[in-house]
Every structure is written in structure tokens, then in C-alpha cells.
Design a protein around this motif. Structure first.
Motif, PDB file in Angstrom:
ATOM      1  N   LYS A  17       0.848  -1.190   0.000  1.00 58.07           N
ATOM      2  CA  LYS A  17       0.000   0.000   0.000  1.00 58.07           C
ATOM      3  C   LYS A  17       0.885   1.241   0.000  1.00 58.07           C
ATOM      4  CE  LYS A  17      -3.991  -2.190   0.488  1.00 58.07           C
ATOM      5  NZ  LYS A  17      -5.095  -2.097  -0.480  1.00 58.07           N
ATOM      6  N   GLY A  20       1.872   1.817   3.455  1.00 60.62           N
ATOM      7  CA  GLY A  20       2.381   0.673   4.214  1.00 60.62           C
ATOM      8  C   GLY A  20       3.825   0.832   4.655  1.00 60.62           C
ATOM      9  N   GLY A  38       1.295  -3.019   3.583  1.00 57.96           N
ATOM     10  CA  GLY A  38       0.273  -2.377   4.396  1.00 57.96           C
ATOM     11  C   GLY A  38      -0.658  -3.360   5.076  1.00 57.96           C
ATOM     12  N   GLU A  39      -0.950  -4.491   4.407  1.00 52.09           N
ATOM     13  CA  GLU A  39      -1.924  -5.429   4.949  1.00 52.09           C
ATOM     14  C   GLU A  39      -1.470  -6.868   4.768  1.00 52.09           C
ATOM     15  OE1 GLU A  39      -5.925  -2.708   4.095  1.00 52.09           O
ATOM     16  OE2 GLU A  39      -5.699  -4.637   3.060  1.00 52.09           O
ATOM     17  N   TRP A  41      -3.621 -10.278   4.722  1.00 49.06           N
ATOM     18  CA  TRP A  41      -4.937 -10.899   4.783  1.00 49.06           C
ATOM     19  C   TRP A  41      -4.738 -12.326   5.285  1.00 49.06           C
ATOM     20  CZ3 TRP A  41      -8.668  -9.254   0.279  1.00 49.06           C
ATOM     21  CH2 TRP A  41      -8.695  -7.850   0.212  1.00 49.06           C
ATOM     22  N   LYS A  92      -7.457  -9.504   9.056  1.00 51.14           N
ATOM     23  CA  LYS A  92      -6.265  -8.814   8.550  1.00 51.14           C
ATOM     24  C   LYS A  92      -5.374  -8.341   9.693  1.00 51.14           C
ATOM     25  CE  LYS A  92      -8.700  -6.305   4.800  1.00 51.14           C
ATOM     26  NZ  LYS A  92      -8.992  -4.908   4.338  1.00 51.14           N
ATOM     27  N   ILE A  94      -2.857  -4.891   9.842  1.00 54.18           N
ATOM     28  CA  ILE A  94      -2.627  -3.665   9.081  1.00 54.18           C
ATOM     29  C   ILE A  94      -1.503  -2.860   9.727  1.00 54.18           C
ATOM     30  CG2 ILE A  94      -3.636  -1.466   8.339  1.00 54.18           C
ATOM     31  CD1 ILE A  94      -6.352  -2.835   8.247  1.00 54.18           C
ATOM     32  N   TRP A 124     -11.230  -3.064  15.355  1.00 57.16           N
ATOM     33  CA  TRP A 124      -9.772  -2.958  15.401  1.00 57.16           C
ATOM     34  C   TRP A 124      -9.264  -3.300  16.795  1.00 57.16           C
ATOM     35  CZ3 TRP A 124      -9.956   2.745  13.412  1.00 57.16           C
ATOM     36  CH2 TRP A 124     -10.175   2.769  12.024  1.00 57.16           C
ATOM     37  N   GLU A 190      -7.532  -6.513  12.381  1.00 53.49           N
ATOM     38  CA  GLU A 190      -8.862  -6.097  11.959  1.00 53.49           C
ATOM     39  C   GLU A 190      -9.721  -7.328  11.687  1.00 53.49           C
ATOM     40  OE1 GLU A 190      -9.832  -2.575   9.228  1.00 53.49           O
ATOM     41  OE2 GLU A 190      -9.991  -4.279   7.846  1.00 53.49           O
TER      42      GLU A 190
END
Length: 323
Positions: A17, A20, A38-39, A41, A92, A94, A124, A190
Motif C-alpha cells: 500500500k 504501508g 500495508g496489509e 490478509w 487482517k 494492518i 480494530w 482487523e
């Protein structure tokens, strides 16, 4: 003959990202050479991003394959009746090295009408936060659509937004329609409905390497925003040792906090899969199929068919999630 189900781990799907950083790699040991991850999954059934098993006899099978083969044994009878071969949650991690865009998510009705998707209710759990890092959640005053649009056009939107300084363990429930953003320096877990629908309303006027700004979705967002200011988004919860402490319970998921320093016998009475997300330390989960270790930054799916199991750790903090 079907192979028996057991606690399942999946290969993380990493997303670079513009905002990120490197905490997912350096802090949570995700495998990437990028400096803009950034993430991660952890469990996903989003179209084009379906998780794949990395442990045991079902290694290489996708979550979609497992749903088709095992049905309610994987997710529970009520969940299979409601969702069929769609897994209802997306999990996720993050890492925001920079501020994320100010955004919101549509409710189930709008998401279905516009995008043939679920809405995106989420929560979160802050795993780590740099000094003075914050989250944006909701408005800091009563806001009408007209007032919101005035500030949006004047690029003064941040004047009416609520900024919360955060630390490890802080937890937030983000309902659909609530304007929000993850601030720079925050690493969090998340839990959300299976949806990748986001309405971005302001992106700090930043551009990519080619000088292009990211797309905004203000026409779609205006009738999806919840302008009724509520400050019920902070989640208070207990941290009693070796038991499930309630955090969030909504129609889409239930999340508990467990702080472990010994062995705990557990029983699944929920007619649901259970997801364990290790947010600190290291733990083991024991079933009749053997023992699986879960370290900080790892996630595990316990199929609904497994009713009796044990959690064990000298020190671990985990999130327990089911539907």
C-alpha cells in the motif's frame, strides 16, 4: 474418502500500500522484501484473494474448496445455511506507516445494491502504536450533510473529525457509515465482514510515484455516512486470566479476549468455526488431531466440527472470533 478436519493455518496474502511500512515483516515475521507492506490478509474469501491452507493433510486447498467439500463441518450449520459457500469474515493485520485515507464503508443494503457485496462492519485491536499515534473515528461535533460537504470542499475535514491517541490493547468497533482512518504508526488486527468495499473521501492530497492521486468516492459516500454522532466506538473489556473476556458482539461476529498463562480446556458450543488470532506471545492449541503452535502475528481457523480442545501458553494474548 474425506480427510478429517483439523486446526487450519493459511498462507498470508500480503498487500503493498502507498501508506504501508515494514512492521508486518519485522514485527510479525511476514515474508516480503517490500518496504510498503500495508496489509496481511490472514483468512480471506474475497474474490481473487482466497486463502490457501499451509499446514497438514489439506495443505494447498483453498478456503473456497474447503467450504464446498466440508460445508457445515467447517463453518457450522447456521452459518452454512446463511452464507452457503461464502466465508463470512475477513481477518487482517494492518501496518500504517503513513495515515490511511479518511473513509467509510456502506451497509449491507447499499453494498448489495451497488456492489453485489456484503457491507463492512469491522473492529480494530491495536497491537502496537508509536508515541502519539492516533486513530480517526467519527466526528467531534454534530455534523449535517451540508456542514460535512463545506469542510470537504474547503479541505478542512479534519477540523470536524475525532482523533483518539491509542496504545496497545485499545479496541474500536467501526460500524458501517462511520467515518474513520488508521493513523501513522499504528499496527492493528482487523476483524470484518467479507467485503473489500471502501468509500475514500479524503487522501491527504498525496500522489503516487507518477503524480497520480488515488480515486475518491464522495458521490457514493454522501448517502452512506452516518451523521448521527455516537461515541460508543471504544470497546471496554476485562483481561481476566485464562478465560474468554467479551469484547464485541454484533450480528456479524463475536470477539473475545483471552490472556493465557496456563492450559485451558475449551468446548465449542457455538455452531460456528472459531478463529484464534495471536496478538502477543505464543500458544498451543491441542485437539484429537495433534498440537498446533500459534505465534504473535499468526491466525488459525478451528473448524466447527471440532468440539473439544485445549489452549496452552506460559504467556499469550489471543483474540477469539466466531459467528
Amino acid at each position: 474418502m474425506q480427510k478429517p478436519l483439523y486446526p487450519l493455518k493459511f498462507n498470508p496474502i500480503l498487500k503493498d500500500k502507498i501508506w504501508g511500512g515494514q512492521k508486518l515483516v519485522k514485527h510479525l515475521n511476514k515474508a516480503s522484501t517490500s518496504n510498503q507492506v500495508g496489509e496481511s490478509w490472514e483468512i480471506s474469501d474475497v474474490e481473487g484473494d482466497t486463502s490457501v491452507v499451509i499446514n497438514g493433510a489439506l495443505k494447498g486447498q483453498s478456503l473456497k474448496d474447503l467450504l464446498k467439500d466440508y460445508n457445515s463441518d467447517l463453518v457450522g450449520e447456521k452459518n452454512y445455511q446463511q452464507f452457503g459457500n461464502q466465508f463470512p469474515l475477513l481477518i487482517k493485520f494492518i501496518d500504517a506507516k503513513q495515515d490511511l485515507s479518511i473513509q467509510l464503508h456502506p451497509n449491507d443494503r447499499l453494498a448489495a445494491e451497488r456492489h453485489n457485496s456484503f457491507g463492512k462492519t469491522e473492529m480494530w485491536y491495536v497491537m502496537q502504536a508509536d508515541e502519539d499515534a492516533n486513530l480517526i473515528v467519527g466526528f467531534n461535533q454534530k455534523v449535517t450533510p451540508e456542514k460535512y460537504l463545506h469542510h470537504l470542499e474547503d479541505k478542512t475535514l479534519t477540523e470536524i473529525l475525532n482523533f483518539d491517541k491509542v496504545k496497545k490493547g485499545d479496541t474500536y468497533f467501526i460500524e458501517v457509515g462511520r467515518v474513520h482512518a488508521i493513523g501513522a504508526g499504528v499496527l492493528l488486527a482487523e476483524i470484518q465482514q467479507t467485503s473489500d468495499i471502501t468509500y475514500r473521501v479524503y487522501d491527504w492530497d498525496r500522489v503516487d510515484d507518477q503524480g497520480n492521486a488515488r480515486e475518491l468516492h464522495n458521490d457514493l459516500a454522501i448517502d452512506a455516512i452516518d451523521f448521527n454522532m455516537k461515541d460508543d466506538f471504544r470497546v471496554e473489556y476485562n483481561k481476566t486470566l485464562n478465560q474468554s473476556n467479551p469484547m464485541v458482539s454484533c450480528q456479524y461476529f463475536t470477539t473475545n479476549f483471552i490472556k493465557l498463562d496456563s492450559e485451558v480446556q475449551k468446548e465449542n458450543n457455538f455452531d460456528s468455526f472459531i478463529i484464534y488470532i495471536c496478538v502477543d506471545g505464543k500458544m498451543q492449541i491441542s485437539t484429537s488431531h495433534g498440537v498446533e503452535t500459534l505465534k504473535e502475528g499468526e491466525t488459525l481457523l478451528l473448524p466447527a466440527a471440532i468440539k473439544n480442545y485445549a489452549l496452552k501458553a506460559s504467556h499469550a494474548e489471543v483474540l477469539e472470533v466466531y459467528v
